[in-house]
Design an enzyme around this catalytic site. Structure first.
Site, mmCIF file in Angstrom:
data_model
loop_
_atom_site.group_PDB
_atom_site.id
_atom_site.type_symbol
_atom_site.label_atom_id
_atom_site.label_comp_id
_atom_site.label_asym_id
_atom_site.label_seq_id
_atom_site.Cartn_x
_atom_site.Cartn_y
_atom_site.Cartn_z
ATOM 1 N N HIS A 56 -5.257 -3.276 -12.485
ATOM 2 C CA HIS A 56 -6.374 -3.225 -12.153
ATOM 3 C C HIS A 56 -7.234 -4.694 -12.374
ATOM 4 C CE1 HIS A 56 -7.262 -1.698 -16.047
ATOM 5 N NE2 HIS A 56 -8.690 -1.667 -15.988
ATOM 6 N N HIS A 58 -9.837 -5.818 -14.138
ATOM 7 C CA HIS A 58 -10.635 -6.045 -15.262
ATOM 8 C C HIS A 58 -10.003 -7.176 -16.262
ATOM 9 C CE1 HIS A 58 -12.943 -1.857 -15.138
ATOM 10 N NE2 HIS A 58 -13.361 -2.754 -14.269
ATOM 11 N N ASP A 60 -9.769 -7.913 -19.372
ATOM 12 C CA ASP A 60 -8.763 -7.615 -20.309
ATOM 13 C C ASP A 60 -7.333 -7.161 -19.932
ATOM 14 O OD1 ASP A 60 -10.174 -5.223 -19.494
ATOM 15 O OD2 ASP A 60 -9.415 -4.124 -21.199
ATOM 16 N N HIS A 61 -7.137 -7.122 -18.618
ATOM 17 C CA HIS A 61 -5.672 -6.684 -18.195
ATOM 18 C C HIS A 61 -5.207 -8.144 -17.218
ATOM 19 C CE1 HIS A 61 -6.113 -2.492 -19.443
ATOM 20 N NE2 HIS A 61 -7.430 -2.737 -19.052
ATOM 21 N N HIS A 114 -11.398 4.546 -12.242
ATOM 22 C CA HIS A 114 -11.991 3.356 -13.286
ATOM 23 C C HIS A 114 -12.382 2.048 -12.716
ATOM 24 C CE1 HIS A 114 -11.967 1.288 -16.989
ATOM 25 N NE2 HIS A 114 -11.157 0.409 -16.617
ATOM 26 N N ASP A 133 -5.859 2.134 -17.691
ATOM 27 C CA ASP A 133 -7.241 2.797 -17.644
ATOM 28 C C ASP A 133 -7.214 3.907 -17.180
ATOM 29 O OD1 ASP A 133 -7.229 0.565 -19.717
ATOM 30 O OD2 ASP A 133 -8.990 -0.336 -18.673
ATOM 31 N N HIS A 171 -5.497 1.452 -23.772
ATOM 32 C CA HIS A 171 -6.316 1.232 -24.891
ATOM 33 C C HIS A 171 -6.041 2.292 -26.031
ATOM 34 C CE1 HIS A 171 -8.668 -1.804 -23.114
ATOM 35 N NE2 HIS A 171 -8.875 -1.293 -21.978
HETATM 36 FE FE FE Z 1 -9.030 -2.213 -20.151
HETATM 37 ZN ZN ZN Z 2 -10.295 -1.566 -17.200
#
Ligand code: FE
Ligand code: ZN
Length: 255
Positions: A56, A58, A60-61, A114, A133, A171
């Site tokens: 996805h 975001h 942090d990915h 998400h 996530d 996570h």
């Molecule tokens: Fe994440």
């Molecule tokens: Zn995420």
């Protein structure tokens, strides 16, 4: 021959996962948390990143995509539904498709909610799920995009996978998830047992990921929205499971 999988904590509470086909030597990163997230494992193993499998959009990915692509010439695959939100994709995929990594396949499962286009990757031969996530131990991702019905439907698809499946999520949120889960489903023995295991692992500073899907099916309230007892506890006896799921998700947001 099964994939070799290495999962390491990075960026505080993210997990960086590499999967490696020993027959062909091909390696894929699940997401691209950062440029340096995989350096330790790559140095230890001598692997190179041939493919990046994005779940996805975001940061942090995805923040590591550009640098890792440049360094390794990796092919970057990601969700069709987020084609316009992720820079650097070479190919997009959607639910029901398969991709090859070396001598083996991964199946794509749509897990919206998400983010709208979120996908998970399932290794059917080794029974490993890379859920990012969409699904955490005793929890699920916050519903930033989309609506409860489709998010519940995606989680049902993950729940349909075999009990022996090992889940690699994005996570380390298990301890906080356990606290909330116990608040809505305190008498569930599978949950009480898993929460105790999580507390033990975290007290020793050990990861709770990967985790067993069969145990999570019995313990995670977000996978139990169609359980009549849990619906009743949420004050929603007889309601449809998507609505019960939505109520549990909202309760967690406000917990
Ligand atoms: Fe994440
Ligand atoms: Zn995420």
């Amino acid at each position: 021959m099964a994939f070799e999988i290495i999962c390491r904590p990075v960026l505080g509470d993210n997990y960086a996962v590499l999967i490696h086909c020993p027959l062909t030597g091909k390696t894929a990163a699940i997401d691209a948390a950062s440029e340096t997230a995989y350096d330790g494992v790559l140095a230890e193993t001598g692997w190179r990143i041939d493919m990046i499998l994005i779940t996805h959009h975001h940061g942090d990915h995805t923040d590591g995509i550009g640098a890792l692509k440049q360094r390794f010439g990796a092919e970057v695959i990601g969700p069709e539904g987020e084609r316009d939100k992720i820079v650097g994709l070479d190919r997009t995929v959607g639910g029901g498709e398969r991709i090859a990594l070396g001598a083996q396949n991964l199946e794509i499962i749509d897990t919206p909610g998400h983010t709208l286009g979120h996908i998970a990757y399932f290794d059917p031969a080794g029974k490993n799920l890379f859920s990012a996530d969409a699904l955490f131990s005793l929890g699920c991702g916050r519903m930033f995009e989309g609506t409860p019905g489709p998010m519940w439907a995606g989680l049902e698809k993950l729940r349909d996978l075999p009990d022996e499946t090992e889940v690699y999520c994005g996570h380390e949120y298990s301890a906080a998830n356990a606290k909330f889960a116990l608040s809505v489903d305190p008498d569930n023995p599978a949950l009480v047992a898993r929460a105790a295991e999580i507390a033990r692992l975290r007290a020793d500073n050990k990861p709770t990921v990967p985790f067993n899907l069969g145990i999570d099916k019995a313990a995670n309230p977000f996978l139990r929205a169609d359980d009549p007892a849990l619906a009743a506890r949420m004050g929603l006896a007889g309601a449809n499971p998507g609505d019960v799921f939505g109520a549990i998700r909202k309760a967690k947001d406000n917990f």
